[in-house]
Design a protein around this motif. Structure first.
Motif, PDB file in Angstrom:
ATOM      1  N   ASN A  53       1.380  -1.287  -0.127  1.00  0.00           N
ATOM      2  CA  ASN A  53       0.047   0.464   0.178  1.00  0.00           C
ATOM      3  C   ASN A  53       1.334   1.065   0.044  1.00  0.00           C
ATOM      4  N   ASN A  75       0.657  -6.183  15.469  1.00  0.00           N
ATOM      5  CA  ASN A  75       0.235  -5.498  14.429  1.00  0.00           C
ATOM      6  C   ASN A  75       1.484  -4.165  14.178  1.00  0.00           C
ATOM      7  N   TYR A  93      -3.301   7.226   2.560  1.00  0.00           N
ATOM      8  CA  TYR A  93      -2.675   5.421   2.813  1.00  0.00           C
ATOM      9  C   TYR A  93      -3.537   4.837   1.831  1.00  0.00           C
ATOM     10  N   ILE A 117       1.166   5.226  11.708  1.00  0.00           N
ATOM     11  CA  ILE A 117      -0.322   4.419  11.027  1.00  0.00           C
ATOM     12  C   ILE A 117       0.168   3.431  11.872  1.00  0.00           C
ATOM     13  N   LYS A 118      -1.014   2.366  12.210  1.00  0.00           N
ATOM     14  CA  LYS A 118      -0.720   1.106  12.586  1.00  0.00           C
ATOM     15  C   LYS A 118      -2.120   0.354  12.130  1.00  0.00           C
ATOM     16  N   THR A 119      -0.937  -0.565  11.009  1.00  0.00           N
ATOM     17  CA  THR A 119      -2.367  -1.533  10.706  1.00  0.00           C
ATOM     18  C   THR A 119      -2.043  -2.935  11.462  1.00  0.00           C
ATOM     19  N   ASP A 120      -3.293  -4.081  10.656  1.00  0.00           N
ATOM     20  CA  ASP A 120      -3.013  -5.071  11.827  1.00  0.00           C
ATOM     21  C   ASP A 120      -2.385  -5.707  10.109  1.00  0.00           C
ATOM     22  N   GLY A 123      -2.400  -5.402   6.209  1.00  0.00           N
ATOM     23  CA  GLY A 123      -2.280  -4.209   5.961  1.00  0.00           C
ATOM     24  C   GLY A 123      -3.416  -3.070   5.910  1.00  0.00           C
ATOM     25  N   ARG A 124      -4.435  -3.472   6.741  1.00  0.00           N
ATOM     26  CA  ARG A 124      -6.010  -2.809   7.218  1.00  0.00           C
ATOM     27  C   ARG A 124      -4.911  -1.908   7.934  1.00  0.00           C
ATOM     28  N   LYS A 125      -5.752  -0.198   7.723  1.00  0.00           N
ATOM     29  CA  LYS A 125      -5.663   1.069   8.658  1.00  0.00           C
ATOM     30  C   LYS A 125      -6.202   0.203  10.268  1.00  0.00           C
ATOM     31  N   THR A 128      -4.772   6.255  12.782  1.00  0.00           N
ATOM     32  CA  THR A 128      -3.675   7.525  12.076  1.00  0.00           C
ATOM     33  C   THR A 128      -3.993   8.141  13.609  1.00  0.00           C
TER      34      THR A 128
END
Length: 608
Positions: A53, A75, A93, A117-120, A123-125, A128
């Motif tokens: 991404n 994460n 993003y 940015i925190k994602t799993d 890559g799912r946000k 932020t």
């Protein structure tokens, strides 16, 4: 909590044999069965692209990935700075606008906005945290995950141009503001240390201040005011949450103590500095704060030199590993603790190991020479893997083992920077092996893999074998791009021909930035930077950045056979015992490969 999985001996016959022996023979048979199954000899496997991404501001420059961290649930924190102007404020993003940055309006440049940015893992946000006020220096600082699932970030910040009368505001994930009480009449940089919860809420912020008063050699545009007097390029957190920050500083620094009393440090290697931040001067500073961000202790080098820098830090197995460099002066030696350091007048790498109180356990300075009249050392990475310490970086100089001048690393040409890897004994600092990026016939494609500008950024363990390590780097060429190169962990010889993987190509003039390996899953998270669409290994293409952008991506390096141990679920009331693969019991195991036994269960593990 991490549950350790069994690695069974193989079949019922083996299990019956195991049960008939005493403990030592049982462990020896277990180790032999594991080896027979090929754990140590199993080659690394090709990376598999999972997703990619873009993180993309709309401006012509500014988008930079600073660091990444992994929380205790797997994460990922992606920390960086992304550009905005009044007419191009949006940062995206994966194609979605996640915020509008500071409305900066001053021609071709942009404001650099703090972005976390925190994602799993897919890559799912998740959320932020960002600023839309404050101009944050690119590639300055770091982030580190905390035991409670949160993260600490360290950044270099000044006011957005035209916003000197406003406080700098962090926007939490839930939309609430967190303000830094700071207004001024001129722009200058301070150090911001910020704790953010796992839910994306700023819990506290501490500012480290630096004097802007000019020194005795001030001149030109810096005759009356010094706005930029420090560099911050790395850091880490220890097992107790203490924070370590790598600095070079060139004017007095003030840190808040827990009792409210300020602690002041004054550099000595700045007497001839005129105030231009591009100048090479200032002092090595390793600053330690407690888990609340207050002063704990600090380490500086003894003696004077042209300049000294603390750059990268790694905490592993109760030891703090530190990398930096010294630019010496003729005949001058430096000291740290009981260790004498002898740099040359060329940028000489520095490596040391310290305890949590910053007492040196060993320290090495590698005397350097120019190559074709050039000398530079940048983007150095430091990694603790097994019982070794690996350094890599980008250079065009030669440096030697201070204990044996027959051991050295040298670039083959001065005009284009090359990559290097150096392996040291983590316990003693002894030089074990070294390799230049052009020592091996990396040939994918051959026209540029050995001749283009090359950078090595990080050494990573292979999750499927202890006999190899990966180097994460790039060649500034769209056909080679960002790669993983597999090296023999002992000799640092390239594993050829299959050990070269161009994981990101395209991107115009691509470069790599950060890499993070999840040891529990074998997932590798990386960032790369470019100004055109990227192609992931396997052929999938990303969208093109608006102008310049950062690719955040995940690759899988294989299901880990060894488990990296940092904590355990209690499986029974039986005591835990550790043994070497030869069956010798170890009461206090250091980093390395062991058999862990609890009750009737035996597991082969890596401890770090």
């Amino acid at each position: 909590m991490l549950t350790i999985s069994n690695f069974a001996a193989g079949n019922d016959t083996q299990q019956n044999l195991i049960s008939s022996y005493n403990m030592k023979k049982q462990l020896l048979l277990f180790a032999a069965a594991v080896t027979a199954l090929g754990m140590a000899a199993q080659p690394a496997q090709a990376p598999v692209a999972v997703w990619g991404n873009l993180i993309d501001g709309d401006t012509a420059a500014g988008d930079q990935s600073t660091d990444m961290a992994l929380d205790n649930s797997g994460n990922v924190y992606w920390y960086g700075t992304y550009g905005s102007t009044e007419t191009e404020p949006d940062v995206r993003y994966a194609g979605e606008v996640i915020y509008a940055g500071a409305p900066f309006n001053a021609g071709a440049t942009q404001n650099n906005n703090y972005t976390l940015i925190k994602t799993d893992k897919n890559g799912r946000k998740l959320w932020t945290v960002y600023t839309d006020s404050g101009d944050f220096a690119n590639n300055a600082g770091f982030c580190a995950a905390t035991a409670d699932g949160g993260v600490v970030t360290v950044a270099k910040v000044r006011h957005t141009d035209g916003m000197l009368d406003k406080n700098i505001i962090f926007h939490n994930a839930d939309g609430t503001p967190f303000e830094i009480d700071w207004k001024c009449d001129r722009r200058y940089y301070r150090l911001a240390v910020t704790k953010i919860s796992g839910d994306g809420v700023v819990e506290w912020n501490r500012m480290v201040d630096f004097s802007t008063e000019p020194g005795v050699a001030a001149g030109g545009n810096y005759a009356t005011f010094w706005p930029d007097v420090f560099n911050v390029s790395g850091g880490t957190i220890d097992d107790n949450g203490n924070i370590y920050i790598a600095l070079n500083y060139r004017n007095p620094m003030t840190v808040a103590g827990k009792d409210g009393e300020p602690v002041v440090f004054t550099p000595v290697n700045n007497k001839s500095w005129n105030g231009d931040s591009q100048g090479v001067c200032g002092d090595f500073m390793l600053l330690s704060l407690d888990s609340e961000g207050y002063y704990r202790n600090a380490l500086q080098l003894e003696g004077t030199c042209a300049a000294s820098y603390c750059q990268k830090l790694e905490w592993a197995s109760g030891t703090l590993y530190c990398q930096g460099y010294i630019v010496g002066e003729e005949g001058v030696k430096m000291k740290v603790g009981e260790y004498t350091l002898a740099p040359t007048t060329v940028m000489s790498p520095l490596v040391m190991a310290l305890d949590s109180d910053l007492k040196p356990e060993w320290a090495k300075c590698y005397p350097a020479e120019k190559v074709d009249g050039k000398n530079a050392l940048q983007n150095v990475g430091i990694s603790h893997i097994g019982d070794a310490l690996y350094l890599c970086g980008q250079y065009n100089l030669k440096f030697s083992d201070p204990d044996n001048s027959e051991n050295f690393l040298t670039a083959t040409q001065g005009s284009l920077r090359e990559g290097f890897v150096l392996k040291l004994d983590a316990a003693t600092g002894k030089w074990l092996a070294a390799r230049d990026s052009r020592d091996d016939n990396w040939n994918n494609p051959s026209a540029t893999a050995k001749t283009g500008l090359t950078g090595y950024f990080q050494v990573l363990p292979s999750p499927v074998t202890t006999s190899s390590v990966f180097v994460f780097g790039y060649v500034m060429n769209a056909q080679v791009g960002v790669f993983l190169r597999e090296y023999n962990a002992d000799t640092l010889e390239g594993v050829l021909p299959e050990g070269e993987y161009n994981i990101v190509t395209g991107g115009g003039v691509p470069s790599c930035q950060c890499a993070l390996l999840d040891p529990d899953s074998g997932a590798l998270y990386i960032t790369a930077r470019g100004n055109q669409a990227f192609t992931l290994l396997g052929g999938d293409k990303t969208a093109a950045p608006v102008k310049w952008g950062v690719l955040a991506a995940r690759f899988d390096l294989g299901e880990p056979i060894n488990t990296v141990v940092s904590r355990f679920d209690e499986e029974s009331d039986a005591p835990v015992e550790y043994y070497t693969l030869e069956g010798l019991r170890v009461d206090n195991p250091s980093a390395g490969l062991y058999i862990r036994r609890q009750g009737s269960k035996a597991t082969k593990v890596i401890i770090h």
